[in-house]
Design a protein around this motif. Structure first.
Motif, mmCIF file in Angstrom:
data_model
loop_
_atom_site.group_PDB
_atom_site.id
_atom_site.type_symbol
_atom_site.label_atom_id
_atom_site.label_comp_id
_atom_site.label_asym_id
_atom_site.label_seq_id
_atom_site.Cartn_x
_atom_site.Cartn_y
_atom_site.Cartn_z
ATOM 1 N N MET A 244 0.791 -1.123 0.047
ATOM 2 C CA MET A 244 0.071 -0.022 0.217
ATOM 3 C C MET A 244 0.893 1.200 -0.038
ATOM 4 S SD MET A 244 -2.990 0.717 2.491
ATOM 5 C CE MET A 244 -3.239 2.208 3.195
ATOM 6 N N LYS A 245 0.705 2.208 -0.668
ATOM 7 C CA LYS A 245 1.349 3.474 -0.909
ATOM 8 C C LYS A 245 0.539 4.580 -0.374
ATOM 9 C CE LYS A 245 3.655 5.947 -4.428
ATOM 10 N NZ LYS A 245 3.758 6.338 -5.711
ATOM 11 N N LEU A 246 1.225 5.303 0.442
ATOM 12 C CA LEU A 246 0.415 6.330 1.331
ATOM 13 C C LEU A 246 1.068 7.674 0.763
ATOM 14 C CD1 LEU A 246 1.119 5.389 4.916
ATOM 15 C CD2 LEU A 246 -0.818 4.980 3.547
ATOM 16 N N SER A 247 -0.003 8.731 0.812
ATOM 17 C CA SER A 247 0.515 9.939 0.079
ATOM 18 C C SER A 247 1.259 10.613 1.036
ATOM 19 C CB SER A 247 -0.900 10.796 -0.090
ATOM 20 O OG SER A 247 -1.211 11.210 1.141
ATOM 21 N N ARG A 248 2.090 11.787 0.495
ATOM 22 C CA ARG A 248 3.108 12.526 1.191
ATOM 23 C C ARG A 248 2.350 13.104 2.295
ATOM 24 N NH1 ARG A 248 7.918 13.318 0.069
ATOM 25 N NH2 ARG A 248 7.702 12.646 -2.224
ATOM 26 N N PRO A 249 1.080 13.888 2.039
ATOM 27 C CA PRO A 249 0.417 14.565 3.211
ATOM 28 C C PRO A 249 -0.015 13.582 4.364
ATOM 29 C CG PRO A 249 -0.182 15.359 1.177
ATOM 30 C CD PRO A 249 0.513 14.088 0.997
ATOM 31 N N GLY B 275 4.784 6.537 9.338
ATOM 32 C CA GLY B 275 4.781 7.617 8.427
ATOM 33 C C GLY B 275 6.137 8.036 7.861
ATOM 34 N N PHE B 276 7.237 7.655 8.758
ATOM 35 C CA PHE B 276 8.724 7.688 8.430
ATOM 36 C C PHE B 276 9.195 6.814 7.372
ATOM 37 C CE2 PHE B 276 13.003 6.940 9.126
ATOM 38 C CZ PHE B 276 13.788 8.119 8.952
ATOM 39 N N VAL B 277 8.771 5.725 7.411
ATOM 40 C CA VAL B 277 9.128 4.554 6.649
ATOM 41 C C VAL B 277 8.461 5.227 5.007
ATOM 42 C CG1 VAL B 277 8.835 2.139 5.724
ATOM 43 C CG2 VAL B 277 9.546 2.853 7.890
ATOM 44 N N SER B 278 7.215 5.450 5.001
ATOM 45 C CA SER B 278 6.537 6.013 3.767
ATOM 46 C C SER B 278 7.187 6.982 3.194
ATOM 47 C CB SER B 278 5.011 6.069 4.027
ATOM 48 O OG SER B 278 4.248 6.765 2.944
ATOM 49 N N LEU B 279 7.725 8.166 3.908
ATOM 50 C CA LEU B 279 8.146 9.353 3.490
ATOM 51 C C LEU B 279 9.622 8.982 3.106
ATOM 52 C CD1 LEU B 279 7.642 12.026 6.264
ATOM 53 C CD2 LEU B 279 6.663 11.965 4.056
#
Length: 90
Positions: A1-6, A69-73
C-alpha cells in the motif's frame, strides 16, 4: 500500500505529538500530590497503574504510527529520486 506524502507527514507528526503529550502526562502523574496517583504511604494506587498502562500503550502506538509515516516518507523520497534520475538520464 502506498501512502500519500501529506498522510505520511500526518502520521509522523501524530507519532511525535503522542510522545510529547504522554511524556508530559507521565511526568505530571509521577509528581502527583493530590492523592490520586499515590496513597498516604506513597504507594501507587490503581489510578496510577491504569494511567501508566494507558501512557505505555500510547507510546507504543504513537511509535508505530510515526514509524509507518517515516518509512512511507523515505519510500516516497527514494521513488522520486529514482524517477528524477531516470528522467535526467533518458
Amino acid at each position: 500500500m502506498k501512502l500519500s506524502r501529506p498522510l505520511s507527514w500526518f502520521l509522523l507528526a501524530f507519532g511525535a505529538w503522542s510522545w510529547v503529550i504522554w511524556t508530559t502526562f507521565v511526568k505530571n502523574l509521577w509528581a502527583d500530590a493530590s492523592g490520586l496517583a499515590f496513597d498516604a504511604a506513597g504507594d501507587p494506587t490503581a489510578y496510577f497503574w491504569v494511567h501508566l498502562l494507558l501512557a505505555i500503550s500510547s507510546f507504543l502506538l504513537g511509535t508505530a504510527v510515526g514509524a509507518i509515516g517515516f518509512v512511507s516518507l523515505r519510500r516516497l523520497r527514494r521513488e522520486r529520486a529514482v524517477t528524477e534520475s531516470s528522467v535526467t538520464l533518458g
